[in-house]
Design a protein around this motif. Structure first.
Motif, PDB file in Angstrom:
ATOM      1  N   TYR A 180      11.479  -8.499   2.753  1.00 49.73           N
ATOM      2  CA  TYR A 180      10.121  -8.397   2.225  1.00 49.73           C
ATOM      3  C   TYR A 180      10.151  -8.055   0.740  1.00 49.73           C
ATOM      4  N   LEU A 181      10.949  -7.069   0.394  1.00 47.93           N
ATOM      5  CA  LEU A 181      11.001  -6.611  -0.995  1.00 47.93           C
ATOM      6  C   LEU A 181      11.550  -7.683  -1.926  1.00 47.93           C
ATOM      7  N   CYS A 182      12.554  -8.408  -1.476  1.00 47.81           N
ATOM      8  CA  CYS A 182      13.130  -9.473  -2.302  1.00 47.81           C
ATOM      9  C   CYS A 182      12.100 -10.557  -2.580  1.00 47.81           C
ATOM     10  N   THR A 183      11.322 -10.919  -1.561  1.00 43.05           N
ATOM     11  CA  THR A 183      10.285 -11.934  -1.734  1.00 43.05           C
ATOM     12  C   THR A 183       9.218 -11.449  -2.706  1.00 43.05           C
ATOM     13  N   LEU A 184       8.776 -10.215  -2.532  1.00 42.39           N
ATOM     14  CA  LEU A 184       7.754  -9.648  -3.416  1.00 42.39           C
ATOM     15  C   LEU A 184       8.276  -9.525  -4.849  1.00 42.39           C
ATOM     16  N   GLU A 185       9.543  -9.149  -4.984  1.00 36.80           N
ATOM     17  CA  GLU A 185      10.132  -9.029  -6.326  1.00 36.80           C
ATOM     18  C   GLU A 185      10.255 -10.393  -6.996  1.00 36.80           C
ATOM     19  N   GLU A 186      10.670 -11.377  -6.230  1.00 35.36           N
ATOM     20  CA  GLU A 186      10.832 -12.732  -6.770  1.00 35.36           C
ATOM     21  C   GLU A 186       9.524 -13.279  -7.315  1.00 35.36           C
ATOM     22  N   ASP A 187       8.406 -12.938  -6.646  1.00 39.11           N
ATOM     23  CA  ASP A 187       7.105 -13.446  -7.071  1.00 39.11           C
ATOM     24  C   ASP A 187       6.386 -12.498  -8.036  1.00 39.11           C
ATOM     25  N   GLY A 188       7.043 -11.404  -8.403  1.00 42.41           N
ATOM     26  CA  GLY A 188       6.490 -10.516  -9.420  1.00 42.41           C
ATOM     27  C   GLY A 188       5.512  -9.470  -8.920  1.00 42.41           C
ATOM     28  N   TYR A 189       5.438  -9.297  -7.601  1.00 44.06           N
ATOM     29  CA  TYR A 189       4.483  -8.319  -7.069  1.00 44.06           C
ATOM     30  C   TYR A 189       5.068  -6.911  -6.986  1.00 44.06           C
ATOM     31  N   VAL A 190       6.392  -6.813  -6.987  1.00 45.71           N
ATOM     32  CA  VAL A 190       7.032  -5.507  -7.122  1.00 45.71           C
ATOM     33  C   VAL A 190       8.146  -5.626  -8.165  1.00 45.71           C
ATOM     34  N   ILE A 191       8.470  -4.496  -8.778  1.00 48.23           N
ATOM     35  CA  ILE A 191       9.535  -4.414  -9.765  1.00 48.23           C
ATOM     36  C   ILE A 191      10.571  -3.430  -9.250  1.00 48.23           C
ATOM     37  N   ARG A 192      11.842  -3.816  -9.364  1.00 49.94           N
ATOM     38  CA  ARG A 192      12.914  -2.919  -8.939  1.00 49.94           C
ATOM     39  C   ARG A 192      13.477  -2.199 -10.150  1.00 49.94           C
TER      40      ARG A 192
ATOM     41  N   TYR B 236      11.335   0.817  -5.975  1.00 51.41           N
ATOM     42  CA  TYR B 236      10.442  -0.324  -6.138  1.00 51.41           C
ATOM     43  C   TYR B 236       9.045   0.195  -6.482  1.00 51.41           C
ATOM     44  N   ARG B 237       8.413  -0.423  -7.462  1.00 51.95           N
ATOM     45  CA  ARG B 237       7.033  -0.099  -7.821  1.00 51.95           C
ATOM     46  C   ARG B 237       6.232  -1.389  -7.935  1.00 51.95           C
ATOM     47  N   LEU B 238       4.907  -1.255  -7.957  1.00 51.49           N
ATOM     48  CA  LEU B 238       4.068  -2.447  -8.056  1.00 51.49           C
ATOM     49  C   LEU B 238       4.228  -3.108  -9.418  1.00 51.49           C
ATOM     50  N   GLY B 239       4.230  -4.447  -9.407  1.00 50.62           N
ATOM     51  CA  GLY B 239       4.382  -5.196 -10.641  1.00 50.62           C
ATOM     52  C   GLY B 239       3.036  -5.528 -11.277  1.00 50.62           C
TER      53      GLY B 239
ATOM     54  N   GLU C  49       0.835  -1.203   0.000  1.00 46.55           N
ATOM     55  CA  GLU C  49       0.000   0.000   0.000  1.00 46.55           C
ATOM     56  C   GLU C  49       0.877   1.264   0.000  1.00 46.55           C
ATOM     57  N   THR C  50       1.958   1.239   0.758  1.00 48.36           N
ATOM     58  CA  THR C  50       2.856   2.388   0.813  1.00 48.36           C
ATOM     59  C   THR C  50       3.496   2.641  -0.541  1.00 48.36           C
ATOM     60  N   ILE C  51       3.946   1.573  -1.193  1.00 52.77           N
ATOM     61  CA  ILE C  51       4.537   1.712  -2.532  1.00 52.77           C
ATOM     62  C   ILE C  51       3.500   2.258  -3.508  1.00 52.77           C
ATOM     63  N   LYS C  52       2.265   1.763  -3.413  1.00 52.44           N
ATOM     64  CA  LYS C  52       1.205   2.244  -4.299  1.00 52.44           C
ATOM     65  C   LYS C  52       0.946   3.731  -4.070  1.00 52.44           C
ATOM     66  N   ASN C  53       0.816   4.139  -2.821  1.00 56.50           N
ATOM     67  CA  ASN C  53       0.495   5.526  -2.509  1.00 56.50           C
ATOM     68  C   ASN C  53       1.599   6.488  -2.932  1.00 56.50           C
TER      69      ASN C  53
END
Length: 255
Positions: free
Chosen positions: A48-60, A65-68, A21-25
């Motif tokens: 947290y960010l590495c896990t989210l990036e690995e699964d495609g939910y955030v892009i670096r 970092y932004r939402l994927g 939510e923070t990244i989105k806002n």
């Protein structure tokens, strides 16, 4: 599993969603910014960010970092699970084409309004509205149309949970005034938003009622105050919406 482990699991999941939510806002955020937002170490946020990036939910992208686009898969699936969307989308699209304005379909979930479909006519203005956007119900014609069909107890629950925050000087911020407006909407069978959420934007909406007399959602037309006025705003567009709602309600009944 112990209660302690269970609580930690829930807390971890909640933190994950709060990071998203923070990244989105912020549209995008870096590791330093996110560390300042949470009571966690930089290494924990990085995990947290590495896990989210690995699964495609955030892009670096560099340090940001932004939402994927992985969320589009989830959102698209959720929307196709929404039966009202499948039944109403063609009628809403036709409404936009015939009026030249922006037509919207909104449903209520957890006391907030969720845009599940929008269509743009040739004269439609650009707004901040997007599919999946969550909005308060008290400051939109769509939300007022839905609230007008809910029991008073449920309306009070929603107000207790989400409040009545002001977004413009025309926003309803008093509970008594809100209930007076909802009574008016019920009598007229149409709701009006006179620049209550966005300055310069007016909206007119009607509820979608199923055969059990329960509200399924609402449809609306939105446009600039310069075009949404007089006979067109108060009578012509409301009648078009009522006609469209009638078709959708029949299709709900017999689908």
């Amino acid at each position: 599993m112990s209660n302690s482990r269970g609580n930690n699991t829930v807390k971890t999941a909640k933190t994950t969603f709060e990071i998203l939510e923070t990244i989105k806002n912020k549209n995008s955020a870096n590791l330093t910014e996110l560390t300042k937002e949470f009571s966690l170490s930089k290494s924990s946020i990085h995990n947290y960010l590495c896990t989210l990036e690995e699964d495609g939910y955030v892009i670096r992208e560099g340090d940001e970092y932004r939402l994927g686009l992985r969320f589009l898969d989830l959102a698209g699936h959720a929307r196709h699970q929404e039966s009202l969307y499948k039944i109403a989308r063609d009628e809403v699209r036709t409404l936009a084409e015939e009026t030249g304005e922006m037509a919207n379909l909104l449903v209520e979930e957890h006391g907030r309004g969720i845009y599940v479909y929008t269509a743009h006519g040739e004269n439609a203005v650009k707004t901040d509205t997007y599919i999946g956007q969550r909005v308060h119900l008290h400051n939109t014609a769509l939300g007022l149309a839905i609230l007008s069909q809910l029991p008073s107890e449920r309306v009070n629950e929603i107000v207790d949970q989400h409040g009545l925050p002001a977004t413009t000087e025309n926003t309803i911020t008093d509970r008594g005034e809100l209930f007076d407006r909802l009574e008016q909407v019920r009598k007229q069978e149409v709701a009006f938003d006179d620049e209550a959420r966005v300055k310069g934007l007016r909206c007119v909406a009607v509820p979608i009622i199923n055969n059990d007399q329960a509200v399924e959602g609402a449809i609306s037309l939105s446009g600039p105050a310069s075009r949404f006025q007089g006979e067109r705003f108060r009578n012509e567009l409301p009648q078009k919406l009522k006609d469209t709602a009638n078709v959708i309600e029949l299709n709900i009944t017999y689908t």
